[in-house]
Design a protein around this motif. Structure first.
Motif, PDB file in Angstrom:
ATOM      1  N   GLY A 340     -17.908   5.102  20.217  1.00 39.37           N
ATOM      2  CA  GLY A 340     -17.958   3.898  19.408  1.00 39.37           C
ATOM      3  C   GLY A 340     -18.175   4.214  17.938  1.00 39.37           C
ATOM      4  N   ASN A 341     -17.814   3.274  17.098  1.00 35.06           N
ATOM      5  CA  ASN A 341     -18.036   3.390  15.656  1.00 35.06           C
ATOM      6  C   ASN A 341     -19.545   3.426  15.390  1.00 35.06           C
ATOM      7  N   HIS A 344     -21.166   0.517  12.998  1.00 33.30           N
ATOM      8  CA  HIS A 344     -21.036  -0.923  13.221  1.00 33.30           C
ATOM      9  C   HIS A 344     -22.029  -1.363  14.289  1.00 33.30           C
ATOM     10  N   THR A 347     -21.189  -1.192  18.181  1.00 26.48           N
ATOM     11  CA  THR A 347     -21.052   0.084  18.889  1.00 26.48           C
ATOM     12  C   THR A 347     -22.094   1.124  18.514  1.00 26.48           C
ATOM     13  N   THR A 371     -11.770  -3.431  11.556  1.00 25.36           N
ATOM     14  CA  THR A 371     -12.801  -2.412  11.749  1.00 25.36           C
ATOM     15  C   THR A 371     -12.599  -1.734  13.091  1.00 25.36           C
ATOM     16  N   LEU A 373     -13.442   0.002  16.456  1.00 26.84           N
ATOM     17  CA  LEU A 373     -14.639  -0.018  17.295  1.00 26.84           C
ATOM     18  C   LEU A 373     -14.644   1.124  18.305  1.00 26.84           C
ATOM     19  N   LEU A 413     -11.981  -4.776  15.626  1.00 23.97           N
ATOM     20  CA  LEU A 413     -12.569  -6.045  15.190  1.00 23.97           C
ATOM     21  C   LEU A 413     -11.759  -6.572  14.016  1.00 23.97           C
ATOM     22  N   VAL A 444     -11.958  -9.833  18.605  1.00 25.61           N
ATOM     23  CA  VAL A 444     -11.946  -8.425  19.011  1.00 25.61           C
ATOM     24  C   VAL A 444     -10.816  -8.237  20.004  1.00 25.61           C
ATOM     25  N   THR A 483     -20.346  -7.145  21.748  1.00 26.72           N
ATOM     26  CA  THR A 483     -19.163  -7.801  21.175  1.00 26.72           C
ATOM     27  C   THR A 483     -19.311  -9.314  21.223  1.00 26.72           C
TER      28      THR A 483
END
Length: 547
Positions: A340-341, A344, A347, A371, A373, A413, A444, A483
């Motif tokens: 995951g990012n 952010h 995640t 963005t 994710l 996202l 998303v 999310t």
């Protein structure tokens, strides 16, 4: 004499005034470098909504590892800060040892820890939970993150970082008067309820859930759109049948009217169960008739499958021992294990997410903020479709030069002003709710329909966070729950998950190796200095008075 009496009188009056001021004026000062006890504006707004007694019970009392005393202290100091902001917040720390069964029945599962003391390892069990009660509502707060950390110390550091989000989120949940409404879209071959139970049963604890079918679009599309517009979020989980233009227009106008959407899309027909049943399957593009809709939002979901050398395992029969079939868990590159990012809140700090026969997403240039994710490793290979996939290919020797397609985007996202896909087109039907664009909306898109699909064990849904065969742990449930929270977050609460603190952890191995030196420095050396001072003082005293 009179002067002394006046001084004493002034002193007494001054002490009385200071005592009164101390009782009426209370101020806490945060002198930490990272301002860890300074409440955010979001948290203050949430606790200011508490207008009757709110009780916080923390089950971090008793005999447990010394490093987790740190978590106890940090939790106590943080909730004391909450109580100082609102006196209706009442705090209580309890020992869980005599009520373990009751806590487990209320969903508070214990954590087993490995404790290192004096160079020896031992096991300890703690209940890192808090319970919040407000009126007739009660919720629990986990004080330890589920993410897989490099060490127990890292897990502790993340737990301390998450304190503000965890408590603020729980207080917000019990103090809200109006629940957000979520529609689970059906009518186009989406996942059955039993396969979404693990994910949606958690969502239902915070939001109002209802199934919403698009079948009624065929007879009364205007009413269907009006009914759908009453929801805050629509979840579309693995549709397998084409969307009609009327159905697409309903979803498009739901979005332009401010509705949030969570898409879990398979653009390729490929299913693990089919592969297990026949050992070979044909993977081919699936036409959902959504390409133009996503194109207007600035993305394209491709019809290629992604193989990733960083992948989850599947169990395969490798032989027999007596009458027992022997299984071995082997890496299956069609099941990418993606990260995951880290920057952010959706995640941050989640475990890797398992995808199954996932497609990759391309982004197009427009005014929508995009963005990433979920992103694959760099060791990937694109597989065009249609193609045959054979289970025996798992035994093929890996040629690393075949896996150089680089990072692939699987989840995205989108935030901003969404233009209608029908802005300059003939509308499938007329409606008074028509809007050309949405202002400040969010969605998303995940290029895998199985990301939220739980397994079935003995006819019952299995936990989405685990694999029933390999017992591997994944971040799928946390990712999807975060999310949903982010898409429905109007207060900025999710941003608290990005809070970072500098937690200084004791190096136990170094402390054990150097324990003799530090014991000498802290115990023996002060005694030697005191003894030496006594000798020198006694010598000088004798020398002075012997003359």
């Amino acid at each position: 004499m009179n002067k002394n009496i006046k001084h004493i009188a002034f002193l007494i009056v001054g002490l009385i005034i200071l005592n009164i001021a101390n009782q009426s004026i209370y101020k806490r000062f945060d002198v930490t470098e990272d301002q860890r006890y300074t409440l955010s504006k979001t948290t203050k707004a949430i606790i200011n909504n508490v207008n009757s007694n709110l009780f916080i019970t923390v089950y971090l009392e008793g005999d447990f590892p010394s490093e987790f005393k740190r978590l106890q202290v940090e939790a106590r100091q943080f909730i004391e800060e909450l109580a100082s902001e609102n006196s209706l917040i009442k705090i209580n720390f309890e020992n869980p040892d005599d009520q373990r069964e009751a806590l487990i029945k209320r969903g508070m599962m214990p954590s087993q820890l490995t404790v290192e003391e004096d160079g020896k390892l031992s096991e300890a069990i703690i209940f890192p939970w808090a319970e919040i009660s407000y009126g007739k509502k009660t919720t629990v707060v986990s004080l330890l993150p589920n993410a897989i950390m490099a060490s127990q110390e890292a897990q502790l550091a993340k737990a301390i970082e998450n304190l503000e989000y965890s408590f603020s989120n729980a207080i917000n949940l019990v103090t809200q008067n109006k629940e957000k409404k979520i529609g689970i879209i059906t009518g186009n071959g989406e996942l059955e309820d039993i396969y979404q139970y693990s994910f949606l049963s958690e969502v239902a604890k915070k939001y109002r859930l209802a199934k919403f079918t698009l079948d009624s679009v065929a007879t009364n599309p205007q009413q269907t759109l009006q009914d759908l517009s009453g929801l805050d979020l629509a979840i579309i989980a693995k549709p397998t049948e084409q969307f009609s233009e009327n159905e697409k227009f309903v979803l498009d106008q739901f979005i332009t009217n401010g509705g949030k959407t969570l898409w879990m899309i398979d653009n390729v027909q490929a299913d693990q169960d089919s592969l297990f049943n026949g050992a070979k399957m044909l993977a081919y593009p699936r036409n959902l008739n959504l390409t133009d809709l996503f194109f207007s939002y600035g993305i394209r979901i491709n019809t290629t499958l992604i193989k990733d050398l960083y992948a989850a395992k599947i169990p395969l029969a490798t032989g027999e021992s007596g009458n027992q079939t022997q299984f071995q868990n082997l890496d299956w590159y069609y099941h990418p294990l993606v990260g995951g990012n880290p920057n952010h809140p959706i995640t941050k700090n989640i475990s890797p997410v398992r995808l199954q026969f996932a497609n990759q997403i391309d982004t197009l240039t427009n005014n929508i903020k995009k963005t990433p994710l979920l992103v694959s490793s760099v060791l990937t290979q694109k597989v065009g479709t249609p193609t045959f996939i054979e289970l025996q290919s798992i035994a093929d020797e890996v040629v690393e030069n075949d896996y150089k397609s680089g990072n692939q985007l699987f989840a995205l996202l989108l935030e901003g002003n969404f233009n209608s896909a029908y802005k300059n087109r003939i509308k499938p039907f007329e409606t008074a709710l028509y809007k050309e664009n949405a202002i400040d909306n969010k969605m998303v898109v995940i290029a895998d329909g199985d990301v939220g699909k739980n397994q079935i064990l003995k006819g019952q849904p299995f936990d989405l966070a685990r694999d029933k065969w390999t017992n591997e742990q994944f971040g799928n449930k946390d990712f999807l729950l975060n999310t949903v929270d982010y898409l429905l977050d109007d207060t900025g609460l999710m941003k608290l998950r990005n809070k970072s603190l500098t937690i200084k952890i004791l190096d136990k191995q170094k402390a054990f190796k150097e324990r003799t030196f530090w014991q000498f420095l802290n115990v023996i050396l002060p005694l030697i200095l005191l003894f030496g001072f006594g000798i020198v003082f006694n010598y000088l005293r004798k020398k002075k008075y012997s003359k």
